[in-house]
Design a protein around this motif. Structure first.
Motif, PDB file in Angstrom:
ATOM      1  N   ILE A   1     -60.612  39.408  69.955  1.00 17.55           N
ATOM      2  CA  ILE A   1     -59.711  38.488  69.528  1.00 17.55           C
ATOM      3  C   ILE A   1     -60.415  37.466  68.167  1.00 17.55           C
ATOM      4  CG2 ILE A   1     -58.486  36.589  69.935  1.00 17.55           C
ATOM      5  CD1 ILE A   1     -57.586  37.296  72.895  1.00 17.55           C
TER       6      ILE A   1
ATOM      7  N   PHE B   1     -53.115  45.334  73.055  1.00 13.39           N
ATOM      8  CA  PHE B   1     -54.105  45.617  73.348  1.00 13.39           C
ATOM      9  C   PHE B   1     -54.993  44.109  74.151  1.00 13.39           C
ATOM     10  CE2 PHE B   1     -58.166  46.011  76.122  1.00 13.39           C
ATOM     11  CZ  PHE B   1     -58.269  46.882  76.933  1.00 13.39           C
TER      12      PHE B   1
ATOM     13  N   ASP C   1     -52.194  41.235  75.074  1.00 12.93           N
ATOM     14  CA  ASP C   1     -51.523  41.470  76.121  1.00 12.93           C
ATOM     15  C   ASP C   1     -50.619  40.156  77.696  1.00 12.93           C
ATOM     16  OD1 ASP C   1     -48.963  42.735  77.657  1.00 12.93           O
ATOM     17  OD2 ASP C   1     -50.449  43.274  78.884  1.00 12.93           O
ATOM     18  N   GLY C   2     -52.342  40.132  77.706  1.00 12.97           N
ATOM     19  CA  GLY C   2     -52.258  39.300  78.710  1.00 12.97           C
ATOM     20  C   GLY C   2     -52.166  37.686  78.347  1.00 12.97           C
TER      21      GLY C   2
ATOM     22  N   HIS D   1     -48.185  37.576  78.195  1.00 11.25           N
ATOM     23  CA  HIS D   1     -47.710  38.100  79.010  1.00 11.25           C
ATOM     24  C   HIS D   1     -47.172  36.401  79.345  1.00 11.25           C
ATOM     25  CE1 HIS D   1     -47.975  40.439  82.936  1.00 11.25           C
ATOM     26  NE2 HIS D   1     -46.237  40.115  82.822  1.00 11.25           N
ATOM     27  N   ARG D   2     -48.812  35.619  79.239  1.00  8.09           N
ATOM     28  CA  ARG D   2     -48.155  34.643  79.732  1.00  8.09           C
ATOM     29  C   ARG D   2     -47.252  33.294  79.212  1.00  8.09           C
ATOM     30  NH1 ARG D   2     -54.398  32.645  79.261  1.00  8.09           N
ATOM     31  NH2 ARG D   2     -54.676  34.857  80.780  1.00  8.09           N
TER      32      ARG D   2
ATOM     33  N   LEU E   1     -44.267  36.984  76.882  1.00  2.00           N
ATOM     34  CA  LEU E   1     -43.795  38.405  76.381  1.00  2.00           C
ATOM     35  C   LEU E   1     -44.596  39.869  76.285  1.00  2.00           C
ATOM     36  CD1 LEU E   1     -44.007  36.526  72.384  1.00  2.00           C
ATOM     37  CD2 LEU E   1     -42.513  37.697  73.093  1.00  2.00           C
ATOM     38  N   HIS E   2     -43.782  40.675  76.180  1.00  2.00           N
ATOM     39  CA  HIS E   2     -44.834  41.719  75.868  1.00  2.00           C
ATOM     40  C   HIS E   2     -45.954  42.317  75.510  1.00  2.00           C
ATOM     41  CE1 HIS E   2     -44.624  45.868  76.961  1.00  2.00           C
ATOM     42  NE2 HIS E   2     -44.650  45.804  78.096  1.00  2.00           N
ATOM     43  N   GLY E   3     -46.748  42.787  75.572  1.00  2.09           N
ATOM     44  CA  GLY E   3     -47.900  43.119  74.939  1.00  2.09           C
ATOM     45  C   GLY E   3     -47.532  44.237  73.423  1.00  2.09           C
ATOM     46  N   LYS E   4     -46.958  44.808  73.987  1.00  2.00           N
ATOM     47  CA  LYS E   4     -45.449  45.432  72.603  1.00  2.00           C
ATOM     48  C   LYS E   4     -44.631  44.825  71.898  1.00  2.00           C
ATOM     49  CE  LYS E   4     -45.085  49.978  75.261  1.00  2.00           C
ATOM     50  NZ  LYS E   4     -44.403  50.765  75.246  1.00  2.00           N
TER      51      LYS E   4
ATOM     52  N   PRO F   1     -43.123  46.890  82.968  1.00  2.00           N
ATOM     53  CA  PRO F   1     -44.468  47.219  82.634  1.00  2.00           C
ATOM     54  C   PRO F   1     -44.812  47.699  81.935  1.00  2.00           C
ATOM     55  CG  PRO F   1     -42.865  49.253  83.733  1.00  2.00           C
ATOM     56  CD  PRO F   1     -42.625  48.130  83.520  1.00  2.00           C
ATOM     57  N   PHE F   2     -46.480  47.558  81.660  1.00  2.00           N
ATOM     58  CA  PHE F   2     -47.214  47.818  79.752  1.00  2.00           C
ATOM     59  C   PHE F   2     -47.807  49.019  79.978  1.00  2.00           C
ATOM     60  CE2 PHE F   2     -51.178  47.013  77.355  1.00  2.00           C
ATOM     61  CZ  PHE F   2     -50.134  46.948  76.717  1.00  2.00           C
ATOM     62  N   VAL F   3     -47.435  50.161  79.433  1.00  2.00           N
ATOM     63  CA  VAL F   3     -48.156  51.112  79.021  1.00  2.00           C
ATOM     64  C   VAL F   3     -47.966  51.858  77.735  1.00  2.00           C
ATOM     65  CG1 VAL F   3     -48.081  53.516  80.319  1.00  2.00           C
ATOM     66  CG2 VAL F   3     -46.932  52.487  81.676  1.00  2.00           C
ATOM     67  N   MET F   4     -49.137  52.286  77.930  1.00  2.00           N
ATOM     68  CA  MET F   4     -48.988  51.887  76.034  1.00  2.00           C
ATOM     69  C   MET F   4     -50.538  52.997  75.412  1.00  2.00           C
ATOM     70  SD  MET F   4     -49.789  49.658  72.911  1.00  2.00           S
ATOM     71  CE  MET F   4     -51.624  49.235  73.395  1.00  2.00           C
TER      72      MET F   4
END
Lengths: 698, 74
Positions: free
Chosen positions: A292, A380, A383-384, A387-388, A391-394, A487-490
């Motif tokens: 980060i 990636f 996302d964590g 998420h808080r 929002l979605h990582g994407k 779900p987060f799949v990327m």
């Protein structure tokens, strides 16, 4: 002459855009329609006497319409007319890519498979027998490399050949279990001498796949009575063999097995040294601790660069337009025409063109982020954190695109599957300051902060916008768009050095579009603003001042009288009437009517904010400050606290008209646009108020 | 048999069961993550909220919650 239409389909990150550029190269105009319909790009050109149109469809992993942009591809392939599919596959990732190919084969259209990234595959020691793969798939396969432009001519020739020949049905071969059951059903239909427009094999497969339409048809036939028994038995066999009763899953398994088999038979590895370049870079860039911070530093450098590097040519451009304005006045005189051209057109357009260097640097940075594969890493990493905030990582991808322009950002939110996640993202995209807002910031920051701090302040503005966006997202998720998490799949694409040409191309197109806008829309808007600020005319006032000036003793007194006259006239203009009618709303946040008007005209396009300021302050400063740039004028005329308030308001209020329309389209309703207006205005006003009050005490 | 979510970076195995439903399952499928695929844990973000795995020659990012649905035979 008939136009041949080629649909370019492939999974994401297989180099479709690069291939389209390689095919079309200089022979054509790339029509990337800015505005509302960028979902599929089209390219037209003529080759060997045929006119050809290539439609570049959004990348899709499969035809299961998981996300909205994938739906665009699926709908195009199923409903629109086209002559040929070119399925672009990444040779270095053949098996997964062929999964999509098997679905495309079922569309029963003419098709060519372009084995792209052949150069990379060879480097990794892979060797593909494309002839054999072609015979397994039943469609021609051509080795190409969009990066080195090898095989492009062959691909094009093959495509043109395909137009001439009639379509041959390709045949997907399933596992023995399925094939056995298919054979049984086909045999039965043959024995019954069943008449149909479709082949028996097709009917058998459709029945096994539980295709509703086929069932409807067959159920009305007399032979259904017997067929249903055979079918029931066949399905039981499949269930038993696959340990599942989900037919779509069974057939997905079948297709995956087919793809695997095809790869096994055609791909040989000499040494198969899968490059671990990506691994090495990832070890640093997605490092648990440093990941980060590295990202933050990269972004910070981008904004530093935007300001520092951009400010050099900026001064020249500003000086050029000021000089041009003076020159124009010497030709056309100080009358209405000279003023229209110099104070209206040139001031307005100049104020916008001035920021071209900043815009180019910013877009270059975003283009690099998008094409190298780093964007997915940041998604990636964040996302964590995201998420808080609900929002979605994407969401990161549309949000970063939003720093360039909100229009494509709204569109790229389609990659989010869940409607609520998408709406939240759409609502906060505007808080990621778009490129058109950059001029406002650069202007005000340049005017009110020392040079060495300017880059940092700029960075801070963007970060603050993003943070408020995150908080707003949390609020929306909590109170408005409640729902389950997507779900987060990327996929994390391999790192690739983008082709310089592609980057160059993207940036040049952006620059040209920007200049075009300055030369058309902004030009017209500036002249309109000029008109509204110069009319109605008040001959009595002018006569009165003319008299006073006549009587004035010194040049100094004359100048100050002329100045006063300009100000008095401006205060009585149409523009002032508009601005003053809403001034009350903006007075508590420290904005005068000029700034109010600039904000209001900014609803049309954010570039108009600076061009309006340019026109307004060029007029007010007409007499004695002719040789000064806009920056110095702003510095003199606007108090610091008001400037802070103005910047904050610009950061958060409604995006431009074009973006608003796209927003309404993407969110699915104009109702949401009304909400967006209320939402953003409230935030903008509230935060400006706070910022103004604090700045007053500083 | 362990869950993908419990694997440490560097460990690998073969997917033996996926507990996901409907669309998510289809999605994993088209990305190459299915029963029988080779899978290797590569990296995780802070507090393991997001994981990077290698499936075949594809790198995928998943959340911890999704990884909990995937059973792996080590």
């Amino acid at each position: 002459m008939k136009e041949f239409v080629i649909a370019l389909v492939g999974q994401p990150n297989v180099g479709k855009s690069m291939l389209i550029n390689a095919i079309a190269d200089a022979r054509l105009r790339v029509g990337n329609f800015s505005g509302v319909t960028v979902e599929k790009a089209e390219v037209r050109f003529v080759a060997q006497g045929h006119s050809i149109k290539i439609v570049d469809l959004p990348g899709t992993y499969s035809l299961n319409d998981y996300t909205q942009d994938e739906r665009v591809t699926k709908e195009f392939l199923e409903n629109e007319p086209y002559d040929l599919i070119i399925n672009v596959v990444d040779t270095t990732n053949l098996e997964r890519n062929l999964f999509l190919t098997t679905q495309l084969l079922e569309l029963d259209k003419k098709m060519i498979v372009a084995l792209n990234m052949m150069d990379e595959a060879q480097k990794e020691g892979m060797c593909v027998d494309h002839e054999q793969l072609g015979s397994i798939l039943g469609v021609p396969c051509v080795k190409v490399s969009a990066a080195t432009k090898k095989g492009i001519g062959k691909l094009l020739n093959r495509a043109i050949d395909m137009f001439q020949f009639s379509h041959e049905k390709s045949k997907l071969i399933y596992s023995d279990v399925v094939e056995e059951e298919v054979a049984k059903i086909v045999l039965f239909l043959e024995e019954k001498r069943y008449k149909s427009a479709f082949t028996y094999r097709d009917i058998a497969l459709k029945l096994l796949e539980e295709d509703v339409k086929t069932y409807h048809q067959m159920r009305d036939e007399p032979l259904w009575l017997e067929l249903s028994l055979i079918l029931k038995e066949a399905l039981e066999h499949l269930y038993l063999h696959h340990e599942s009763k989900d037919v779509s899953e069974i057939f997905a398994q079948e297709r995956a097995a087919f793809a695997k088999g095809a790869v096994l038979e055609t791909l040989t590895c000499k040494k198969c040294t899968s490059s671990n370049m990506t691994e090495k870079i990832d070890a640093i860039l997605i490092h648990k601790v440093f990941g980060i911070p590295i990202f933050v530093v990269l972004m910070w450098s981008l904004f530093q660069l935007t300001f520092e590097l951009g400010s050099i040519p900026m001064e020249w451009i500003d000086m050029f337009f000021v000089a041009l304005g003076t020159y124009v006045k010497t030709i056309f005189g100080e009358g209405a025409l000279g003023s229209l051209l110099a104070d209206g057109a040139l001031s307005g357009v100049g104020a916008v063109v001035m920021f071209l260097p900043n815009i180019v640097i910013l877009f270059l940075g975003i283009a690099l982020l998008e094409t190298t594969g780093y964007m997915a890493r940041v998604a990636f990493l964040l996302d964590g954190f995201f998420h808080r905030f609900g929002l979605h990582g994407k969401s990161f991808i549309p949000l970063v695109t939003g720093f360039g322009c909100s229009v494509p950002a709204y569109m790229s939110a389609r990659t989010l599957k869940n409607d609520k996640d998408r709406l939240i993202t759409l609502f906060i995209i505007g808080f990621m300051s778009c490129g058109a807002k950059l001029p406002v910031y650069v202007l005000f920051v340049g005017a009110f902060f020392p040079q060495e701090q300017a880059g940092n302040v700029l960075f801070l503005i963007y970060i603050a916008g993003a943070l408020v966006g995150l908080i707003a997202a949390k609020f929306l998720k909590r109170f408005v768009f409640k729902g389950v998490d997507e779900p987060f799949v990327m996929e994390m694409p391999k790192y690739r050095l983008p082709s310089l040409k592609l980057i160059w191309h993207t940036v040049v197109i952006k620059a040209i579009l920007y200049l075009q806008k300055a030369g058309t829309f902004i030009l017209a808007a500036s002249m309109l603003i000029w008109f509204a600020s110069n009319y109605p005319k008040y001959p009595e006032i002018e006569a009165e001042y003319a008299q006073k000036i006549e009587l004035a003793q010194s040049d100094e007194a004359k100048a100050s009288l002329e100045n006063e006259q300009a100000k008095v006239l401006l205060e009585k203009s149409f523009l002032a009437m508009i601005g003053k009618s809403t001034e009350g709303l903006f007075a508590p946040i420290g904005l005068d009517w000029k700034m109010t008007v600039a904000l209001e005209s900014g609803l049309a396009a954010k570039e108009v904010v600076v061009s309006t300021l340019g026109v307004l302050y060029a007029l007010g400063a007409e007499v004695d400050e002719e040789s000064e740039g806009l920056l110095e004028v702003i510095q003199k005329e606007i108090p610091f606290a008001s400037a802070v308030s103005f910047i904050i308001f610009v950061m958060f209020y409604l995006p431009c008209m074009a973006a608003s329309i796209v927003f309404a389209k993407e969110s699915g309703s104009y109702k949401y646009l009304a909400y967006l207006f209320v939402f953003t205005t409230m935030i903008a006003w509230g935060l400006s108020f706070i910022g103004y009050r604090i700045a007053l005490y500083m | 048999m362990i869950m993908l979510s419990e694997m440490n970076p560097g460990e690998q195995g073969i997917v033996s069961k996926i507990d996901a439903q409907g669309e998510l399952k289809q999605r994993l499928f088209s990305l190459g993550l299915r029963k029988g695929s080779q899978i290797k844990m590569k990296a995780s973000s802070i507090s393991k909220s997001t994981l990077e795995v290698e499936v075949g020659s594809t790198l995928l990012a998943l959340r911890y919650e999704e990884a909990k649905m995937i059973q792996v035979r080590v």
